[in-house]
Structure formats: structure tokens, C-alpha cells
Design a protein around this motif. Structure first.
Motif, PDB file in Angstrom:
ATOM      1  N   UNK A 725       0.836  -1.194   0.000  1.00 51.97           N
ATOM      2  CA  UNK A 725       0.000   0.000   0.000  1.00 51.97           C
ATOM      3  C   UNK A 725       0.877   1.252   0.000  1.00 51.97           C
ATOM      4  N   UNK A 726       0.693   2.106  -1.009  1.00 51.91           N
ATOM      5  CA  UNK A 726       1.485   3.320  -1.187  1.00 51.91           C
ATOM      6  C   UNK A 726       0.542   4.514  -1.313  1.00 51.91           C
ATOM      7  N   UNK A 727       1.043   5.687  -0.942  1.00 50.87           N
ATOM      8  CA  UNK A 727       0.264   6.914  -1.067  1.00 50.87           C
ATOM      9  C   UNK A 727       0.468   7.502  -2.465  1.00 50.87           C
ATOM     10  N   UNK A 728      -0.632   7.756  -3.158  1.00 49.48           N
ATOM     11  CA  UNK A 728      -0.593   8.302  -4.520  1.00 49.48           C
ATOM     12  C   UNK A 728      -0.716   9.827  -4.436  1.00 49.48           C
ATOM     13  N   UNK A 729       0.417  10.529  -4.667  1.00 48.77           N
ATOM     14  CA  UNK A 729       0.459  11.989  -4.580  1.00 48.77           C
ATOM     15  C   UNK A 729       0.518  12.555  -5.997  1.00 48.77           C
ATOM     16  N   UNK A 730      -0.512  13.302  -6.384  1.00 49.84           N
ATOM     17  CA  UNK A 730      -0.552  13.853  -7.733  1.00 49.84           C
ATOM     18  C   UNK A 730       0.355  15.073  -7.834  1.00 49.84           C
ATOM     19  N   UNK A 731       0.630  15.511  -9.061  1.00 50.32           N
ATOM     20  CA  UNK A 731       1.511  16.665  -9.275  1.00 50.32           C
ATOM     21  C   UNK A 731       0.894  17.953  -8.721  1.00 50.32           C
ATOM     22  N   UNK A 732      -0.445  17.972  -8.636  1.00 53.56           N
ATOM     23  CA  UNK A 732      -1.103  19.176  -8.132  1.00 53.56           C
ATOM     24  C   UNK A 732      -1.591  19.046  -6.704  1.00 53.56           C
ATOM     25  N   UNK A 733      -1.018  18.100  -5.948  1.00 54.15           N
ATOM     26  CA  UNK A 733      -1.472  17.857  -4.576  1.00 54.15           C
ATOM     27  C   UNK A 733      -1.270  19.089  -3.704  1.00 54.15           C
ATOM     28  N   UNK A 734      -2.183  19.249  -2.747  1.00 46.51           N
ATOM     29  CA  UNK A 734      -2.149  20.373  -1.806  1.00 46.51           C
ATOM     30  C   UNK A 734      -1.663  19.874  -0.454  1.00 46.51           C
ATOM     31  N   UNK A 735      -0.758  20.625   0.168  1.00 54.84           N
ATOM     32  CA  UNK A 735      -0.221  20.215   1.469  1.00 54.84           C
ATOM     33  C   UNK A 735      -1.318  20.212   2.520  1.00 54.84           C
ATOM     34  N   UNK A 736      -1.227  19.258   3.418  1.00 54.72           N
ATOM     35  CA  UNK A 736      -2.206  19.171   4.484  1.00 54.72           C
ATOM     36  C   UNK A 736      -2.114  17.848   5.202  1.00 54.72           C
ATOM     37  N   UNK A 737      -3.001  17.621   6.114  1.00 59.51           N
ATOM     38  CA  UNK A 737      -3.088  16.356   6.840  1.00 59.51           C
ATOM     39  C   UNK A 737      -4.314  15.607   6.327  1.00 59.51           C
ATOM     40  N   UNK A 738      -4.078  14.373   5.838  1.00 58.98           N
ATOM     41  CA  UNK A 738      -5.137  13.570   5.238  1.00 58.98           C
ATOM     42  C   UNK A 738      -5.391  12.350   6.117  1.00 58.98           C
ATOM     43  N   UNK A 739      -6.649  12.026   6.314  1.00 60.48           N
ATOM     44  CA  UNK A 739      -6.998  10.869   7.144  1.00 60.48           C
ATOM     45  C   UNK A 739      -8.025  10.005   6.422  1.00 60.48           C
ATOM     46  N   UNK A 740      -8.038   8.748   6.796  1.00 60.23           N
ATOM     47  CA  UNK A 740      -9.010   7.808   6.235  1.00 60.23           C
ATOM     48  C   UNK A 740      -8.964   6.503   6.989  1.00 60.23           C
ATOM     49  N   UNK A 741      -9.853   5.575   6.618  1.00 62.00           N
ATOM     50  CA  UNK A 741      -9.966   4.289   7.307  1.00 62.00           C
ATOM     51  C   UNK A 741      -9.804   3.145   6.319  1.00 62.00           C
ATOM     52  N   UNK A 742      -8.893   2.221   6.658  1.00 53.84           N
ATOM     53  CA  UNK A 742      -8.710   1.000   5.875  1.00 53.84           C
ATOM     54  C   UNK A 742      -9.467  -0.125   6.572  1.00 53.84           C
ATOM     55  N   UNK A 743     -10.272  -0.865   5.809  1.00 60.20           N
ATOM     56  CA  UNK A 743     -10.985  -2.029   6.343  1.00 60.20           C
ATOM     57  C   UNK A 743     -10.247  -3.288   5.905  1.00 60.20           C
ATOM     58  N   UNK A 744      -9.724  -4.030   6.887  1.00 59.35           N
ATOM     59  CA  UNK A 744      -9.000  -5.261   6.603  1.00 59.35           C
ATOM     60  C   UNK A 744      -9.968  -6.443   6.635  1.00 59.35           C
ATOM     61  N   UNK A 745      -9.706  -7.415   5.772  1.00 57.54           N
ATOM     62  CA  UNK A 745     -10.492  -8.645   5.759  1.00 57.54           C
ATOM     63  C   UNK A 745      -9.588  -9.853   5.679  1.00 57.54           C
ATOM     64  N   UNK A 746     -10.046 -10.955   6.246  1.00 56.09           N
ATOM     65  CA  UNK A 746      -9.268 -12.191   6.255  1.00 56.09           C
ATOM     66  C   UNK A 746     -10.133 -13.307   5.704  1.00 56.09           C
ATOM     67  N   UNK A 747      -9.646 -13.974   4.666  1.00 59.34           N
ATOM     68  CA  UNK A 747     -10.429 -15.011   3.988  1.00 59.34           C
ATOM     69  C   UNK A 747      -9.682 -16.324   3.973  1.00 59.34           C
ATOM     70  N   UNK A 748     -10.436 -17.387   4.178  1.00 55.84           N
ATOM     71  CA  UNK A 748      -9.902 -18.737   4.003  1.00 55.84           C
ATOM     72  C   UNK A 748      -9.896 -19.025   2.508  1.00 55.84           C
ATOM     73  N   UNK A 749      -8.751 -18.941   1.885  1.00 62.67           N
ATOM     74  CA  UNK A 749      -8.672 -19.046   0.430  1.00 62.67           C
ATOM     75  C   UNK A 749      -7.309 -19.580   0.033  1.00 62.67           C
ATOM     76  N   UNK A 750      -7.172 -20.045  -1.199  1.00 67.16           N
ATOM     77  CA  UNK A 750      -5.863 -20.531  -1.648  1.00 67.16           C
ATOM     78  C   UNK A 750      -4.789 -19.469  -1.498  1.00 67.16           C
ATOM     79  N   UNK A 751      -3.581 -19.876  -1.080  1.00 68.49           N
ATOM     80  CA  UNK A 751      -2.482 -18.930  -0.894  1.00 68.49           C
ATOM     81  C   UNK A 751      -1.814 -18.546  -2.181  1.00 68.49           C
TER      82      UNK A 751
END
Length: 751
Positions: A725-751
């Protein structure tokens, strides 16, 4: 197959071409329209240009009218022998690769078109020919020039009316040949004038045929199919002469017709395509005869469906292969055709080429409740679980066959899954999402059929929808299996569907639901529900609960009769309780499908209950907060994480278990100082991979197969500074503090 004389009143519109050739005109607008109609209605067939040679005639006054039509939208081509007046067309399969094998069973399957017009106003017809004269073979006159007319390009041309014998006529036919003629111009007169004799129109005239089968009475005045050896003389000669009743020096020629099929009226030139199957069986003993069976109109031209025995017609000919063999056991095969004063559109579309692929297809439909076959016109209930079976069989051939399936499913049938099983044990799962278009399934077989891998069984599982009215008649369908070297068709029977009125739900009381169940390991799970079934023709109050768990059938359970009430008039209501043993539940999500079946075949929709077993696979330590820091440069950047993340997965299910970690975000990162400004996180599976924006859809960001019975693993350890997971910063990005929520999931599935 006769040439025609025109009325004297039309002489000014035509030109005389020479001895025995009638006055010749030109095809009219009706013939052109008929040709366009024939091409537009051309049945599914093969691209055939690669198989045939169209020879050139060494004659300044006669050119070969045969051609191969361009590919149409169905990837089909036709041999076109004639389309105008005064034509001769011949076309031969290339003997080196596409020969007729006289020592093996051979099958030719084709559609034939003979134009649209009344008897006596059409061209001469066509002939299917097996021969060993050569790649330029055709009928000739006494001077060696190619001739058509009643010869159809294969029979002898009787152009000496005063001093000839049958041997002379036979010498002007295609040598070392056998022909099956489709004669669309029969003579209607029982007497022969001198002019008729000179015009070479006498092969079918009159009665008194010298052969012992008495076939003159069958074919006289009728469009017909018949067979013979075009060059045969001596005992069993194909031709014999008779004096005209007008003088003592003028003869006319009659021809023996064997294995005839004949009908009154324009049954061949009726503007429709006619299906023909030719099957050759070689001799079983040295010096013996083989047998050619030919069947006309064995498929419906509109649907491709096999016709009933009262529609199709068949006959046979005992073929002596030495008559056409050149010592190799191989022969040329092809078609010849001709017209005289009347035009005729003669076309042939091939389904199977002799010797390359002999394949058949069949189909049946079964009710999954009791595995019984659904027969023609049978009544079934709406909601019935059905199984469509298609069998492809490669009988013999010199080329492999890997067709594309064009399955026409019955109206209202909803497919759920499909699989192809080959004779060699290989299976192929049908991707319904990509294969289905309305009521058709189109997909290519993954395995070729040949003399070792001879069969493919296609099985489509599904359900019959309820009709909107009380009953619905489901028409039969024809499915096609189209390969480079052959086309096979299979016909599904029609049946009737009665509308079912059902109610079926999980849960007995208000607020009681079993749609989604969470449980601990080693716990049985009980699902309860109720049902109501009514509607004609239900007659039984006995019911069985059926279904599947994770795609595997569960054991049928008989509903306790004491829990069922009602009758055939008001319908039946009842309850059920089904327990899933803990031993059959896997960790994570389990899908339980249930439906009810009455003893007389009445069935309900599927109920789905998701049972999730939690416990040994779970998250361990997970960092609550993570961060990214970057100095804006005015250029696009992918910014790595600030230090390591801790997203531990604990798996106690045993060595070799597999899981997947998923991530999603319901909204982009939001700037706290600029509410309308957002930024995205992206996922890269590797440094060189294309970034995928993390959004509302789940994205697999790590996977693993465990290496111990008690496995604890930090999922982010699989990432590098340039991946994960990487932060995508565009050429016209504005300085500031950005927040958000990641929802993690765990699945029984082939590796």
C-alpha cells in the motif's frame, strides 16, 4: 436433368450454340432474387475454399461456371455450380489431402439448393460424383469438348443420333466414376421426336427401361434422385438405344436409374435448402461390394432439427469400388451441374467432408430430482432442477475435431453451472459469465476429439423458471457444434411447464432468521424454515428437503408428515428443521442451499444460508494507526509507508492452510484543512506492477500458505518500499493532513 427447347416465338432472344444444344437465354431478375435469397438463408456450414479445385475447360465456347462463395457472417461458404442458363460447373476435392477413401467408412453431410421454380422450367440439376479420371474430369461430346445439358457434366453425351451404340455414350462420360444425380428437369413426353433425339433430352423419356428394377415408372415426369456408373458399358450398361418412331435411322438414348427417390411437383426446386447425408460402407470381403446410403431432407432447413421418418427419404446403391479405384484405394469426389435453356441456382453447403471428420452429436434433458429423462411433450413444474446433457462422438476421420459449441438452451432454462468431460479424463469448466448470451451458450472445447479421445460430454446444470401463465410450451431447440472440419447438430425435445406457486423461507417466527449464521468450531448448526406449495398438478402431500453444502449434495431429508397440512386444492403448508453436522463445516464461510421437492416433482426456489465458522484463523496484533509523510515537489509520486506496519495473522488450522488478506476503503483520504481535497492509497503487488486504487471493492493485498500448525505471520512483511500500500500523490497535490480508514479482511482461500 434434361436440356430444354424454347418456343419459336422466342428465337430472336437467343443464340444457337451448336449440335444438341438448345436455344440459350439469360437468367432473369427472379433468378437473381432467388440466388440472393438462397445465400441469405444459407444454413450453418464449413469454410470450404481450401478443399476444392475448380478446373478450367480447354474449350473456347464453354467455361466452368463453378465457384466458391465468399465467407458469410457464420463463417460458411457454398459451392455454387450454376446460376444462369447454358452453364456447366464442376468442382473436385483435392485428392492428395481430401480424397474419398474407398477402403474406409465415409460420411458426407451437406445442404443442397436447387432453385425455385416449376417442373419443366428449371435447369438440369446436380450430381455427387466419385471418380478417378482426374482433376479436370467432365462429360464431353464426340469431339472432346465439355458438354452439359442432360449429362449434368458427368453422364455420357449422346450426340450421334444415326450411328452409335451405348459404348460410344459411355466413352463420353467421366470414366471410372459413380454418380448420384439430382435431376430437376424430367421429361414429360412418352414419345421422342427426331429433334428431341438430336437435342440430347432423352435419358428419362418413356417407359420400358431395360433394368430389372422397373424404375422408369418411378421417375418418369418427376424430379428425382438416382445412381449409376456413368461410363458403364456391356453387361449392366448404364445406357441403351431405342429407335424413334418417326424413322428407322434416328436413335435416342435412355439411361438406367438405380436406387431412385422421386416425387411429383417441384419438390427439389421449391426454394428451400435440402439436407443430404451420404454414408459409404466398404466391402466386408475381398471382391465384394460396398454400400452407399443416401438420405434427403433429414433435417429441417429452418431449424436444423432432425426430421421425422415420414419427411426424409432414403435409398441405397451397392457400389463396386473396383469400378472407380485406380489402385490407390483413393478417389476424387465432388459435384457437377448444368443448365440449358432455363437457369437454376445450384449450391452446396457442407457440414462434414468425407474422410476428414465423421462426428455425431446428441442431447437429452433430465430432471435432477430423480434423474429421469424429460420426454417429448412431458409436463414438468416451474422451478424444476434440470440437467442438459450433450454428447459429442468422434466416429472416425483423418483430422482432429475441436468444435465451438453453440448451445441453444430451452426457453426459461436458467443455467447455474456447466462442465465438459472428455474421454481422456480431462474436464473443462464452462465459464457461464462469458459464454452466455440470452438463451445461448457459446464456448470452444478445450480438447480436440480424435480417434483416441473420441467423446466429449457437456453437462449444464440449471433450473426451469416459472412461466408467467398457468402453463407454457417450451419448444425444442437445435444446438450446433462447429469445427474446422465438421458440423454436428443435436435436437432437444419440447416439453410443457406448469406454473408453481410456492413460498419457502428460513425462520419460523418474526425476527428469527438463518440467512447468516456465525458459529464456533465443532458446533452443529440447525436451520429451521417453513413452506407453502400450491398449484396444479400437485397431488402429493409428501415432501423431501434437498440441497448442497459448499457445492456438495447433502443427504435428502424426508419432511415429517405431521408437520404438513393442507390438500391439493388449497395447497400444502409445513415446517422443517435441518441440522448441519460440525464435521462437515469448514473454517470460514460455508454456503448451505436448500430446496423442497414434492413426491410428484413440485419444487421450490433455493434458500441460501451462509454459515461462518470462526476460531483458529484470526487477526493477531494489528496497528491501529499508520502514516505516510512526503514533501511536495510538483511531480507525481508514490510515497512509501512511514516504517513497518504490524498486521499479524494467526492461523492454527495446521500446516498447509491458506489465507488471503484483503483491504478496502469506503472513501478516499480526506484533507482535514481542505474538506473537498482527497488523496488515494494504491496497491502494487510488486515494484513493476500497475498501481490499483484502493476503493470500495476488496483488493487482495497479501496471501500465505502456512508452514506450521501454529502460524503467526505479519502480512506486510511481503511488501517492499515500492510495493504494498502506497500513497498516490498527484503533481497538483495540496499540502495538508489527510486521514481515512482501511478495512482489513481475512479469507480462508488458496495462498
Amino acid at each position: 436433368m434434361k436440356c430444354k427447347r424454347l418456343l419459336v416465338a422466342l428465337v430472336s432472344a437467343f443464340a444457337i450454340l451448336g449440335l444438341g444444344q438448345p436455344l440459350i437465354g439469360h437468367a432473369d431478375a427472379a433468378a437473381d432474387a432467388d440466388l440472393a435469397s438462397a445465400k441469405a438463408s444459407m444454413p450453418q456450414g464449413l469454410p470450404i475454399e481450401q478443399y476444392f479445385n475448380v478446373p478450367s475447360f480447354n474449350n473456347a465456347t464453354m467455361t466452368n461456371s463453378a465457384d466458391v462463395t465468399p465467407l458469410n457472417s457464420n463463417n460458411t461458404q457454398a459451392v455454387q455450380l450454376t446460376n444462369d442458363v447454358g452453364q456447366l460447373g464442376t468442382i473436385w476435392a483435392k485428392k492428395d489431402d481430401f480424397y474419398f477413401d474407398l477402403n474406409q467408412k465415409q460420411k458426407a453431410s451437406m445442404w443442397m439448393y436447387f432453385g425455385n421454380g416449376a417442373v419443366g422450367k428449371m435447369g438440369d440439376g446436380m450430381a455427387f460424383v466419385i471418380q478417378n479420371q482426374g482433376a479436370n474430369a467432365t462429360s464431353v461430346d464426340k469431339d472432346g469438348n465439355p458438354r452439359g445439358q442432360e449429362t449434368m457434366g458427368v453422364w455420357g453425351f449422346p450426340d450421334d443420333v444415326s450411328n452409335y451404340y451405348p459404348t460410344l455414350v459411355g466413352a463420353q462420360a467421366i470414366q471410372k466414376s459413380w454418380a448420384l444425380e439430382f435431376d430437376t428437369f424430367p421429361n414429360t413426353s412418352s414419345s421422342v421426336t427426331v429433334d428431341q433425339a438430336k437435342a440430347a433430352t432423352s435419358f428419362d423419356l418413356g417407359t420400358g427401361n431395360q433394368n430389372t428394377s422397373g424404375n422408369d415408372a418411378v421417375i418418369t415426369g418427376k424430379q428425382h434422385i438416382a445412381a449409376a456408373y456413368p461410363a458403364a458399358t456391356g453387361q449392366g450398361a448404364t445406357y441403351y438405344r431405342k429407335l424413334t418412331k418417326y424413322d428407322s435411322v434416328t436413335y435416342f438414348t435412355k439411361m438406367n436409374h438405380n436406387g431412385p427417390i422421386a416425387n411429383s411437383g417441384s419438390w427439389l426446386t421449391n426454394g428451400a435448402w435440402h439436407h443430404l447425408t451420404v454414408q459409404y460402407t466398404p466391402p466386408t470381403t475381398s471382391g465384394g461390394k460396398g454400400d452407399v446410403v443416401y438420405t434427403i431432407n433429414d433435417k429441417d432447413p429452418n431449424t436444423g432439427e432432425a426430421t421425422t421418418s415420414d419427411v426424409q427419404q432414403s435409398n441405397h446403391y451397392e457400389l463396386d469400388p473396383t469400378t472407380v479405384d485406380d489402385g490407390t484405394g483413393h478417389a476424387y469426389w465432388g459435384f457437377t451441374g448444368s443448365t440449358g435453356a432455363y437457369a437454376e441456382n445450384n449450391l452446396v453447403v457442407f457440414e462434414q467432408i468425407p474422410g476428414l471428420v465423421d462426428a455425431d452429436a446428441s442431447t437429452s434433458i433430465h430432471n435432477q430430482a430423480d434423474n429421469s429423462a424429460v420426454t417429448n411433450g412431458q409436463i414438468i413444474m416451474g422451478g424444476s432442477r434440470l440437467r442438459l446433457d450433450y454428447n459429442l462422438t468422434y466416429n472416425s476421420g483423418r483430422s482432429e475435431w475441436q468444435p465451438k459449441a453453440k448451445i441453444s438452451m430451452p426457453s426459461g432454462f436458467v443455467p447455474k453451472s456447466g462442465v465438459v468431460t472428455y474421454a481422456n479424463g480431462t474436464t473443462q469448466t464452462i465459464d457461464l459469465a462469458s459464454a452466455q448470451s440470452a438463451q445461448e451458450l457459446n464456448f470452444a472445447l478445450s480438447e480436440a476429439l480424435d480417434n483416441k479421445n473420441k467423446t466429449a460430454d457437456i453437462t449444464i446444470y440449471g433450473r426451469q423458471d416459472n412461466p408467467t401463465s398457468s402453463t407454457a410450451t417450451i419448444s425444442g431447440t437445435t444446438s450446433k457444434f462447429v469445427g474446422t472440419y465438421g458440423v454436428a447438430t443435436a435436437d432437444m425435445v419440447p416439453y410443457t411447464v406448469y406454473k408453481a406457486t410456492t413460498q419457502f423461507r428460513i425462520g419460523w417466527l418474526a425476527g428469527e432468521s438463518y440467512d447468516s449464521i456465525m458459529t464456533e468450531p465443532n458446533q452443529d448448526v440447525t436451520v429451521k424454515g417453513q413452506f407453502k406449495l400450491s398449484g396444479s398438478p400437485i397431488t402429493s402431500g409428501g415432501f423431501t428437503l434437498q440441497g448442497s453444502l459448499n457445492g456438495l449434495p447433502i443427504d435428502d431429508m424426508t419432511i415429517d408428515p405431521s408437520s404438513v397440512s393442507g390438500n391439493t386444492t388449497s395447497g400444502y403448508t409445513g415446517t422443517f428443521s435441518y441440522t448441519v453436522p460440525a464435521a462437515k463445516l469448514q473454517h470460514g464461510k460455508n454456503e448451505l442451499l436448500l430446496h423442497l421437492l414434492s413426491y410428484d416433482g413440485y419444487t421450490t426456489d433455493d434458500l441460501i444460508s451462509d454459515i461462518t465458522v470462526s476460531g483458529p484463523l484470526a487477526f493477531g496484533n494489528v496497528d491501529d494507526n499508520v502514516s505516510y509523510t512526503a514533501d511536495l515537489t510538483g511531480s507525481h509520486m508514490l510515497v512509501p509507508r512511514d516504517g513497518p506496519w504490524q498486521i499479524n495473522v494467526d492461523d492454527q488450522r495446521g500446516t498447509g492452510s491458506s489465507w488471503q488478506l484483503t483491504a478496502q476503503m469506503s472513501a478516499p483520504l480526506q484533507a482535514s484543512n481542505l474538506p473537498a481535497t482527497t488523496m488515494n492509497l494504491v496497491y502494487k503487488s510488486s515494484a513493476d506492477a500497475t498501481p490499483v486504487v484502493l476503493g470500495s471493492s476488496t483488493e487482495v493485498v497479501a496471501k500465505r500458505t502456512t508452514t506450521s500448525d501454529d502460524d503467526s505471520f505479519n502480512a506486510t512483511s511481503q511488501w517492499s518500499d515500492d510495493s504494498g500500500l502506497l500513497l498516490d500523490v498527484s503533481s497538483g497535490a495540496v499540502a495538508g493532513t489527510y486521514t481515512g480508514t482501511i478495512q482489513w479482511g481475512l479469507e480462508n482461500a488458496p495462498g
